[in-house]
Enzyme design. Structure first.
Site, PDB file in Angstrom:
ATOM      1  N   LYS A   1       0.871  -1.172   0.000  1.00 24.09           N
ATOM      2  CA  LYS A   1       0.000   0.000   0.000  1.00 24.09           C
ATOM      3  C   LYS A   1       0.910   1.225   0.000  1.00 24.09           C
ATOM      4  O   LYS A   1       1.338   1.717   1.043  1.00 24.09           O
ATOM      5  CB  LYS A   1      -0.912   0.008   1.228  1.00 24.09           C
TER       6      LYS A   1
ATOM      7  N   CYS B   1      13.449  11.209   5.732  1.00 23.04           N
ATOM      8  CA  CYS B   1      13.480  10.868   7.151  1.00 23.04           C
ATOM      9  C   CYS B   1      14.905  10.881   7.691  1.00 23.04           C
ATOM     10  O   CYS B   1      15.108  10.915   8.900  1.00 23.04           O
ATOM     11  CB  CYS B   1      12.838   9.504   7.393  1.00 23.04           C
TER      12      CYS B   1
END
Length: 494
Positions: A173, A281
Site C-alpha cells: 500500500k 526521514c
C-alpha cells in the site's frame, strides 16, 4: 486525465470503490492523474490473491526464486530512468535525486538475490547418541508494506524483494500521493516471471491501511512514516496478532566540532538538509554548532543555501524541487513565520518563473534556535535547517540524547578520539562520522531507536531476512533397532 488503478493477481484492475484521489504535479500545482482509493473489499481482493499464490511460491526452490530476482534486478536497472521520471513528476524531487533513490533500492534487490545463502540453516551432528539437530527458516505467508510519499520506490524496495525472496507473498500500500512508481515495479516483476499474486499493489488512504492491519490473512506488516502513525500501526497490527516493524519520524542532528573542516561540513550539510526539499526521514534538520565553529559555519551555510538552484525536477540545473503538496508548503512556511530564531536565509518568497503555482519553499536557514522551540521539537519535513549553538562536546551529546527521536545523527570532526567517543555515547540507531546521511548499505539494516522505531526489527539486511521468516529447530533420531530406552524423566543428552 490518466487514471491509476490497483495491481491485483498479476494484472491492473480499475478501482471499484468509487473513491479517487488527485495526483498533483508539484512543480505546477496541477492535477495530472487520479488514483483509485481502495475500500476493504478491494484490500481483501489483494490479500486473497496473495493467499492464493502463497503455497506455490513457498514451495518454489530458492534457486528459482533467486533467478526471478536477478531478472527483476536487470529489468529495474534497464528501466531506472522511467521509474525516476515517474517519481519526479509526482513527488517533485530532481531527476538526479530520483535516480539515486532507485539505485539505492536496487542495492536491496541485489542483496535479496543472495537468498539461497541468506537462508542457510545450521546443523549439528550427534548432539546426543544417534541424535542430530538442525534449524532452518520458513516464510510467514502474506506480508504487507505501507510506505510513505518521500521515497515511492526505495522504501518499498527495502521490503518486498526480501519478503518475496524468502518465500512470502506481498501486498504493498504505497502513498496515494505518488503511486506510479509502484505500478511500474509491479509490471517489471511480472515481466521477470514472478507468478501472479506474489506481488500486489493496492492504493488508498486510512481505509485501506486499516483493512490490511486488521486482515486475518496478513501475517506481518512493515511500515515507514511519521511517529504518530507508526505508533498507531504497531499497536493496531500487534493487537491483531501480526509481526510488525514500524519506522517512525526523526529529528536528525549533525554535531560540528571546532576542529572540523568547515568548508566540507557546510557543503555536506547543505546537501543533507536541502536535498529533496528536506523531505527525507534521514535529512539533517538540526546543526549543533559547538563553540568557535558556529559563526564560520553559519556564514558558510548561508552562502551555500542562497546559491541553491530551485526549480522543476526535470529542468536542467535544478538542484532542489518543490514540496509534494500545497499543504506541505504552507506547513513549512508556518514554522518560519512563527520562529523566534534569526532567519538567516528565508525561502518563503521563492519564485520559479513559469511555475508560480507550484508548491515552492526555498532553502531556509535559522540561527540561534532554542531546543524549547517548535522549530526544534517538530519534524518539519521541509527545507529548513536549524542551527543550535552549544558550548561543548558534552552539551552536544546531551542535546542529541535528550531528543525523543533516535533515527540518524552525524558528527563532523578531525579527531578520531572525539568521533569514537561520539559513536559510543550517542543514543541513536544510525551514526555518521563526517557522513551526514548515514543510511546503511543493503547488507546492513536500517532503523533508529526511541520514537523512531516501534517493534524489534530494522529493515533490510540480516534483520530484514529474520523479520520475514521464522526459525524452526528439528531434533532427529533414527534408531537402528525398534527397542526404546525412553524414560519418564526430562530428556537429557547422553
Amino acid at each position: 486525465m490518466r487514471e491509476i488503478g490497483h495491481w491485483i493477481g498479476g494484472a491492473q484492475t480499475p478501482g471499484a470503490s468509487g473513491r479517487r484521489g488527485p495526483v498533483f504535479q508539484p512543480a505546477t500545482g496541477e492535477i495530472q492523474a487520479s488514483v483509485a482509493l481502495a475500500d476493504p473489499a478491494e484490500a481483501d481482493a489483494a490479500v486473497q490473491a496473495a493467499v492464493k499464490a502463497a503455497d506455490g511460491w513457498r514451495e518454489t526452490s530458492l534457486v528459482a526464486r533467486a533467478r526471478i530476482l536477478f531478472a527483476f534486478r536487470e529489468l529495474l536497472h534497464r528501466n531506472l530512468d522511467a521509474v525516476a521520471e515517474a517519481i519526479t513528476d509526482e513527488h517533485g524531487k530532481t531527476l538526479a535525486d530520483a535516480r539515486g533513490e532507485v539505485t539505492r533500492g536496487l542495492e536491496v534487490v541485489e542483496f535479496a538475490c543472495g537468498i539461497p545463502h541468506l537462508l542457510k540453516g545450521e546443523y549439528s551432528d550427534q548432539v546426543s547418541t544417534n541424535v542430530d539437530a538442525y534449524s532452518f527458516r520458513q516464510p510467514l505467508g502474506v506480508c504487507a508494506g505501507i510506505t510513505p510519499f518521500n521515497f515511492p520506490a526505495m522504501v518499498p524496495l527495502w521490503m518486498h524483494p526480501i519478503a518475496i525472496a524468502a518465500g512470502n507473498t506481498f501486498v504493498l500500500k504505497p502513498s496515494e500521493r505518488d503511486p506510479s512508481a509502484s505500478m511500474l515495479v509491479a509490471k517489471l516483476y511480472a515481466e521477470a516471471g514472478l507468478p501472479a499474486g506474489v506481488f500486489n499493489v493496492v492504493h488508498g488512504d486510512k481505509t485501506a491501511v486499516d483493512a490490511l492491519l486488521d486482515h486475518p490473512d496478513v501475517a506481518a506488516v512493515s511500515f515507514v512514516g511519521s511517529t504518530p502513525v507508526a505508533r498507531y500501526v504497531h499497536g493496531r497490527a500487534s493487537a491483531a496478532g501480526k509481526r510488525v516493524q514500524a519506522l517512525g519520524g526523526a529529528k536528525n542532528h549533525a554535531v560540528v566540532l571546532p576542529d572540523a573542516d568547515l568548508d566540507n561540513a557546510a557543503a555536506e550539510l547543505t546537501a543533507a538538509g536541502y536535498g529533496s526539499a528536506g523531505q527525507r526521514c534521514m535529512a539533517i534538520s538540526v546543526v549543533v554548532a559547538v563553540g568557535d565553529a558556529a559563526d564560520g559555519l553559519v556564514e558558510r551555510l548561508a552562502a551555500r543555501a542562497s546559491a541553491i538552484a530551485v526549480g522543476p525536477g526535470r529542468a536542467a540545473g535544478s538542484e532542489m524541487g518543490p514540496l509534494v503538496t500545497a499543504e506541505a508548503a504552507d506547513r513549512v512556511r508556518g514554522y518560519v513565520e512563527r520562529t523566534d530564531a534569526r532567519v538567516v536565509v528565508d525561502g518563503r518568497a521563492v519564485v520559479v518563473p513559469g511555475h508560480e503555482s507550484g508548491f515552492w519553499v526555498g532553502p531556509t536557514l535559522l540561527d540561534g534556535v532554542s531546543p524549547a522551540s517548535e522549530a526544534y521539537a517538530d519534524e518539519i519535513f521541509g527545507p529548513v535547517l536549524s542551527v543550535v549553538r552549544v558550548g561543548s562536546f558534552e552539551e552536544a551529546v546531551a542535546l542529541v540524547n535528550a531528543n525523543p527521536y533516535g533515527n540518524g545523527v552525524a558528527i563532523f570532526t578531525g579527531s578520531g578520539a572525539a568521533a569514537r567517543r561520539f559513536t559510543r555515547e550517542v543514543s541513536v540507531g544510525m551514526v555518521g562520522v563526517n557522513v551526514p546521511i548515514p543510511v546503511p548499505m543493503a547488507f546492513y539494516s536500517f532503523g533508529g531507536w526511541k520514537d523512531s522505531l516501534f517493534g524489534d526489527t530494522h529493515v533490510h539486511g540480516a534483520e530484514g531476512v529474520r523479520f520475514y521468516t521464522r526459525a524452526k529447530a528439528v531434533t532427529s533420531r533414527w534408531p537402528e533397532s525398534a527397542a526404546s530406552d525412553a524414560a519418564l524423566h526430562f530428556p537429557t543428552a547422553r
